[in-house]
Design an enzyme around this catalytic site. Structure first.
Site, PDB file in Angstrom:
ATOM      1  N   HIS A   1       0.821  -1.220   0.000  1.00 46.21           N
ATOM      2  CA  HIS A   1       0.000   0.000   0.000  1.00 46.21           C
ATOM      3  C   HIS A   1       0.852   1.265   0.000  1.00 46.21           C
ATOM      4  O   HIS A   1       0.346   2.361  -0.294  1.00 46.21           O
ATOM      5  CB  HIS A   1      -0.934   0.004   1.216  1.00 46.21           C
ATOM      6  CG  HIS A   1      -2.258   0.642   0.946  1.00 46.21           C
ATOM      7  ND1 HIS A   1      -2.404   1.788   0.188  1.00 46.21           N
ATOM      8  CD2 HIS A   1      -3.523   0.295   1.305  1.00 46.21           C
ATOM      9  CE1 HIS A   1      -3.669   2.119   0.105  1.00 46.21           C
ATOM     10  NE2 HIS A   1      -4.383   1.233   0.778  1.00 46.21           N
TER      11      HIS A   1
ATOM     12  N   ASP B   1      -1.781   2.252  -4.564  1.00 45.17           N
ATOM     13  CA  ASP B   1      -3.066   2.587  -3.947  1.00 45.17           C
ATOM     14  C   ASP B   1      -4.143   1.629  -4.451  1.00 45.17           C
ATOM     15  O   ASP B   1      -3.978   0.966  -5.482  1.00 45.17           O
ATOM     16  CB  ASP B   1      -3.462   4.030  -4.265  1.00 45.17           C
ATOM     17  CG  ASP B   1      -2.519   5.037  -3.623  1.00 45.17           C
ATOM     18  OD1 ASP B   1      -1.969   4.700  -2.556  1.00 45.17           O
ATOM     19  OD2 ASP B   1      -2.327   6.126  -4.189  1.00 45.17           O
TER      20      ASP B   1
END
Length: 488
Positions: A461, A465
């Site tokens: 992450h 995204d």
């Protein structure tokens, strides 16, 4: 007065010590032999002595060179070796770094032995690294003077010396054979039991204690009725009656049976890296189902052409690798690495393929997979998989990957799973098996069947995204469900 001066003035062994101190440059030395003794003398005298003694094959150690400058005694320690065969000049060779992440390695086996002559390019030994077992080659001509770490040596740090190599002009003596151990005779022990004494061997007594068997219950077949190990084993076999004997610890609590399996260097490093990945990378997962009917039809047509031309058959995994590479080209943010201070986006698309072997998990790499045809990818994957199974991968076969594919569907029938990211990469695709499903039609009685394959994308992450990961999966699904677009 310095320490060296006191030694020479007051030692009875240096009969010429006083005269030495008046010399401009003197030497303190010793010969190591049956009648070796220390001496002192001027530089030229020492050279003459050294040459004289070397003709007698006596090793020479130069202990200290003493110089008088401005009436101040200064000492410089030096050490030299003779050209004697038992002390050849040599260089120590350390454990090389055979991969970017390697910090230590194991010696799998030596292909050379002490005394062997070696030339540049010859393989000296096989080193087990964190990635694979790699051959270590000789860099200079010479002889193997001493092997410091033998076969099976573990956890040798990078740079730690594990080999001594002498110059090619020096003769290396045959390694001395270790004296054969004398056979030990097992002594019997006398164990008091009531008014009588029970004689037993140490092995028999230990085996009886481990299995909680009183020696008084066992009849010995040895000399004078001594209880032997075989007697205890026979008693255990006869008394078991099909029920396994449960071992007990010192407190009498039953202990389950087990075996300790040694950890290979590859598994050790793999475990360390996977633990680091799970602890430091914020994983999240995206799953999508892809219809593969058109993909299977295209594969069948391509394999017909491959068989007629003598090429390798194309697998579903080969098509997945191609689709992964093209999706990475379309969404390059997923072809990136987290570098702490910045994100590095790779311009080359190198796809690692997870291969399970008896030696552990390997991830050989298909370089520039987006630019290669399906036939080339199929040949490379099969070749690299065979090298992984043979434990013969080289660093260039697995380094430099930017994304990884792990397929447990085809080989094992796993429907869906989540894979752990292989750092410093930011994504890994877990491929499940294909299964038949019912596809509802427009009307209530209209339906058809289709094959669907589940895939799960694991993302870092920090780099990818959620929307970017979803965009990549959409691109991947498009190539899988319209496979002819991969051929354009």
């Amino acid at each position: 007065m310095s320490s060296a001066s006191r030694i020479i003035r007051h030692s009875r062994k240096f009969c010429n010590g006083q005269s030495v101190l008046s010399s401009e440059a003197s030497v303190l030395g010793r010969y190591f032999s049956t009648n070796g003794s220390p001496f002192a003398g001027k530089g030229n005298e020492v050279l003459d002595e050294r040459v004289h003694h070397n003709h007698q094959s006596k090793p020479f150690i130069l202990v200290a060179e003493i110089c008088l400058q401005c009436f101040n005694l200064q000492t410089t320690l030096r050490r030299g070796f003779s050209s004697s065969s038992d002390l050849p000049p040599h260089q120590e060779i350390g454990m090389p770094s055979l991969s970017p992440t390697m910090t230590e390695g194991n010696i799998a086996r030596w292909l050379k032995k002490e005394g062997d002559k070696v030339s540049p390019g010859e393989v000296l030994c096989e080193v087990e690294t964190d990635k694979a077992t790699v051959e270590m080659e000789c860099m200079e001509e010479g002889y193997i003077a001493k092997i410091i770490h033998g076969d099976g040596a573990k956890d040798i740090k990078v740079g730690e010396h594990h080999l001594s190599q002498s110059s090619p002009k020096q003769e290396v003596p045959e390694p001395a054979k270790a004296p054969e151990p004398k056979p030990t005779v097992s002594k019997t022990e006398e164990v008091p039991h009531g008014d009588d004494r029970i004689f037993s061997s140490p092995l028999a007594r230990k085996l009886a204690e481990e299995n909680n068997v009183p020696l008084s219950n066992i009849k010995g077949t040895g000399p004078d009725g001594r209880i032997l190990k075989a007697d205890v084993e026979d008693y255990l076999a006869s008394s078991a009656k099909g029920v396994p004997t449960q071992k007990k610890d010192k407190t009498g609590v039953p202990v389950s049976d087990y075996s300790d399996i040694p950890i290979s260097q590859i598994r050790k490093i793999t475990a360390s890296r996977l633990l680091l990945s799970k602890q430091t990378i914020p994983h999240y997962y995206l799953t999508v189902d892809t219809q593969v009917d058109k993909l299977m039809k295209l594969r069948s047509e391509l394999n017909t052409m491959q068989e007629s031309s003598g090429g390798k058959r194309i697998s579903v995994n080969d098509l997945v690798i191609k689709a992964v590479a093209l999706a990475l080209r379309k969404v390059p943010q997923c072809n990136s690495s987290w570098m702490n201070d910045f994100i590095r986006q790779h311009h080359n698309i190198n796809v690692n393929v997870a291969v399970q072997t008896d030696h552990g998990l390997f991830v050989p790499v298909v370089r520039d997979a987006d630019k290669k045809g399906l036939s080339t990818i199929a040949e490379e994957v099969k070749h690299l998989a065979q090298k992984a199974k043979d434990n013969s991968l080289k660093p260039e076969d697995y380094e430099g990957g930017t994304f990884t594919v792990s397929n447990l569907g085809g080989p094992f029938g796993i429907k869906q799973f989540c894979a752990i990211i292989n750092p410093p990469q930011s994504g890994i695709l877990a491929v499940g098996s294909a299964e038949k499903r019912v596809i509802p039609g427009a009307g209530p009685d209209q339906y058809e069947f289709g094959s669907f394959m589940s895939v799960t994308l694991s993302c870092d992450h920090r780099v990818i995204d959620g929307a970017i990961g979803a965009e990549w999966l959409k691109a991947f699904k498009g190539y899988i469900e319209n496979p002819h677009s991969m051929l354009l």
